[in-house]
Design a protein around this motif. Structure first.
Motif, PDB file in Angstrom:
ATOM      1  N   LEU A  33       2.557  -5.361  -2.133  1.00  0.00           N
ATOM      2  CA  LEU A  33       1.639  -6.068  -1.235  1.00  0.00           C
ATOM      3  C   LEU A  33       1.145  -7.356  -1.887  1.00  0.00           C
ATOM      4  O   LEU A  33       1.023  -8.392  -1.232  1.00  0.00           O
ATOM      5  CB  LEU A  33       0.452  -5.166  -0.885  1.00  0.00           C
ATOM      6  N   ALA A  37       1.476 -11.116  -0.470  1.00  0.00           N
ATOM      7  CA  ALA A  37       0.259 -11.901  -0.232  1.00  0.00           C
ATOM      8  C   ALA A  37       0.286 -13.217  -1.012  1.00  0.00           C
ATOM      9  O   ALA A  37      -0.154 -14.252  -0.499  1.00  0.00           O
ATOM     10  CB  ALA A  37      -0.970 -11.084  -0.621  1.00  0.00           C
ATOM     11  N   ILE A 275      -4.416  -9.855  -1.790  1.00  0.00           N
ATOM     12  CA  ILE A 275      -4.263  -8.883  -0.707  1.00  0.00           C
ATOM     13  C   ILE A 275      -5.480  -8.930   0.212  1.00  0.00           C
ATOM     14  O   ILE A 275      -5.351  -8.971   1.439  1.00  0.00           O
ATOM     15  CB  ILE A 275      -4.072  -7.466  -1.282  1.00  0.00           C
ATOM     16  N   GLU A 278      -5.641 -12.569   2.010  1.00  0.00           N
ATOM     17  CA  GLU A 278      -4.606 -12.896   2.991  1.00  0.00           C
ATOM     18  C   GLU A 278      -4.504 -11.884   4.124  1.00  0.00           C
ATOM     19  O   GLU A 278      -4.205 -12.254   5.256  1.00  0.00           O
ATOM     20  CB  GLU A 278      -3.243 -13.022   2.291  1.00  0.00           C
ATOM     21  N   TYR A 279      -4.731 -10.611   3.833  1.00  0.00           N
ATOM     22  CA  TYR A 279      -4.561  -9.585   4.866  1.00  0.00           C
ATOM     23  C   TYR A 279      -5.872  -9.164   5.544  1.00  0.00           C
ATOM     24  O   TYR A 279      -5.841  -8.619   6.639  1.00  0.00           O
ATOM     25  CB  TYR A 279      -3.889  -8.350   4.263  1.00  0.00           C
TER      26      TYR A 279
END
Length: 392
Positions: A33, A37, A275, A278-279
């Motif tokens: 992840l 990211a 992570i 960005e998420y």
């Protein structure tokens, strides 16, 4: 009685193996992840690599020679004594010669234009000078012309049009195409480098996991051989020797637990930041605030996870508590600094477009300190709950 004890030891060892394998898979998933990211983050924003000029300053260098070959372009040096290189850039409009100049500018030349018997070259400056130079070679007759830019437009050069057979508008249009092609090729190289960085991170992560697992398997094999040999010599069950070995290993671990805690927290905070940003936060928070919020959330998550699974809260005799806490803080910070230095080396050598900076250490150490504070609160609460349960 002994049989029941051996069964308990085997169950304990099996639970440890299952938990360890689970943590390995979770860790690998989080790192993947992180890689995804970071790619999203780098496509959007890398400090110092936002404009065409910054791309050119970074990538028109000898160390990117093999990368430019992938695009059909070539890094060349005018002579053996020249410290600066030129770029023969293959583009949609033809081959362009890109030459760095003093004053942070680039001269771009297209030399493969032809009309009739006339070979024409167009010379432009990308940043500082909008004037256009045109040179022509008509059967050995060399001429040079200027197309000047004034009051928001180009002045027609009738002599140039007559001698080269190109109109001023044609030259200006081609010059615009050259500028656009230069920008596009610099952007392509930048995106290529981001893709290369992603691939290097994936290879580095896979290599690290494989190396770690091989080392661990080899270490466990040697330990198991040692345990069985000692069991034969001392006439004990291997499970009994295993329990004694685990107790000794735990003792060694406890002496270094805060150094390892610092290493673990610093590593996972760094992993979680992109992570989270960005998420989770990118569509909610904008600007520079997203970085600080991401570090804060990552620090809290890391502190809670480590605090919940921490088996040995802060303990000690009352007269030694102060010294132990200071020693714990020192060991923790040592672990953080060592980990951040290793991460920074990886950042420099894996993506190649980052430079070392003190800000990286400052913001990460601040987040690590916040995480340690939250972790300590959780550890103290767990200790108080344990003491209350025992008193009852």
């Amino acid at each position: 009685m002994i049989y029941n004890k051996l069964i308990s030891i085997n169950k304990r060892a099996l639970r440890f193996v299952i938990k360890f394998i689970l943590w390995i898979f979770i860790s690998y998933f989080i790192i993947q992840l992180f890689i995804g990211a970071k790619e999203i983050e780098e496509k959007r924003n890398i400090s110092g690599l936002q404009t065409t000029m910054e791309f050119a300053n970074r990538y028109i260098q000898g160390k990117y020679r093999s990368d430019w070959k992938e695009f059909g372009s070539k890094i060349v040096y005018p002579n053996a004594l020249s410290p600066s290189c030129h770029l023969e850039l293959s583009s949609d409009v033809g081959t362009l010669l890109v030459t760095p100049l003093w004053g942070e500018d680039y001269q771009i030349t297209q030399i493969d234009m032809k009309k009739g018997n006339n070979d024409v070259a167009i010379w432009i400056f990308y940043k500082t000078d909008l004037n256009i130079k045109v040179t022509s070679n008509d059967k050995g007759n060399y001429t040079k012309h200027n197309i000047e830019y004034e009051n928001g437009g180009y002045i027609k050069n009738l002599q140039m049009e007559q001698e080269t057979c190109f109109t001023t508008d044609e030259i200006v249009e081609q010059a615009d195409k050259i500028r656009i092609a230069f920008e596009e090729e610099m952007e392509k190289m930048h995106q290529y480098q981001i893709g290369r960085a992603k691939e290097r991170r994936k290879k580095f992560a896979d290599f690290g996991f494989i190396t770690f697992l091989l080392f661990l398997l080899f270490y466990l094999f040697l330990k198991w051989v040692s345990i069985n040999r000692r069991a034969d010599i001392e006439d004990k069950y291997p499970e009994e020797v295993l329990e004694e070995t685990i107790a000794k290993e735990e003792e060694i671990f406890l002496k270094r637990r805060y150094v390892l805690l610092g290493c673990g927290m610093a590593f996972w905070i760094y992993m979680l930041v992109p992570i989270v940003s960005e998420y989770l936060l990118f569509s909610i928070i904008e600007g520079n605030a997203i970085e600080f919020v991401a570090y804060g959330i990552s620090a809290v998550i890391t502190a809670i996870v480590f605090g919940v699974f921490w088996k040995r809260p802060i303990t000690g005799k009352p007269d030694m508590a102060g010294r132990k806490i200071l020693k714990s803080i020192f060991q923790f910070m040592l672990g953080c600094i060592v980990t951040l230095v290793i991460i920074q080396l990886g950042i420099i050598f894996v993506p190649r477009f980052y430079s070392p900076e003190w800000r990286f250490y400052k913001i990460n150490l601040l987040a690590d300190g916040i995480a340690f504070l939250i972790f300590s609160i959780i550890a103290v609460v767990k200790k108080l709950k344990t003491g209350t349960a025992i008193s009852r």
